[in-house]
Design an enzyme around this catalytic site. Structure first.
Site, PDB file in Angstrom:
ATOM      1  N   PRO A  70       0.919  -2.027   0.102  1.00  0.00           N
ATOM      2  CA  PRO A  70       0.199   0.036  -0.225  1.00  0.00           C
ATOM      3  C   PRO A  70       0.915   1.496  -0.084  1.00  0.00           C
ATOM      4  O   PRO A  70       2.005   1.457   0.468  1.00  0.00           O
ATOM      5  CB  PRO A  70      -0.899  -0.098   1.301  1.00  0.00           C
ATOM      6  N   HIS A  71       0.807   2.044  -0.918  1.00  0.00           N
ATOM      7  CA  HIS A  71       1.860   3.514  -1.485  1.00  0.00           C
ATOM      8  C   HIS A  71       0.511   4.771  -1.638  1.00  0.00           C
ATOM      9  O   HIS A  71      -0.788   4.227  -2.024  1.00  0.00           O
ATOM     10  CB  HIS A  71       2.526   3.211  -2.178  1.00  0.00           C
TER      11      HIS A  71
END
Length: 163
Positions: A70-71
């Site tokens: 997740p970014h």
């Protein structure tokens, strides 16, 4: 180029490592990560959670084989922030291989940061997580110190191969 890779590789080492996290689902895992990042860096976790959630709505960040990255971009930070989180029980993450995820490398990058840096960081992450040896070492890590060591060794290997 080698200096850029070395600089970007330093961002990969997680500033925090959380193991055996009791997360119910993907939003809860992102909420836990946002809270931990917020506490560690004196930031409000709500915008972190919103940014991560919005990115997941665009498409899952799951890589497969129980890993996700997740970014998101975020205002108010000067350099990328990374956190590794391993859940007690794997959670659904819409991975292309259909497998649940238990290992998350959460990355927040500055909203006004260089796009090339962000792309190079994600490319290094992809190389790191494509290594079976690294993934196996991380999965076997009994504690945060062993997980940090796995990252250090893996990052050194991908940095050397990318230089």
């Amino acid at each position: 180029m080698a200096n850029d890779i070395a600089r970007i590789a330093t961002w990969l080492q997680p500033q925090a490592i959380l193991l055996e996290v009791d997360a119910r689902d993907r939003p809860h895992a992102l909420e836990i990560a946002a809270g931990a990042i917020g506490r560690a860096h004196g930031l409000d976790p709500a915008p972190i959670f919103r940014a991560l959630s919005r990115r997941e709505q665009v498409g899952s960040t799951a890589l497969g084989e129980a890993f996700a990255i997740p970014h998101a971009r975020m205002a108010g930070i000067a350099r990328p922030i990374t956190l590794f989180l391993r859940t007690k029980i794997a959670i659904a993450f819409d991975a292309s291989d259909g497998k649940p995820v238990s290992n998350l490398l959460v990355i927040m990058v500055p909203a006004d940061g260089a796009n090339d840096d962000h792309l190079q960081l994600l490319a290094l992450v992809a190389k790191l997580f494509s290594s079976r040896g690294f993934r196996a070492q991380l999965l076997r890590a009994p504690d945060a110190t062993a997980a940090a060591d796995a990252f250090q060794v893996g990052i050194a290997q991908v940095s050397a191969a990318s230089s």
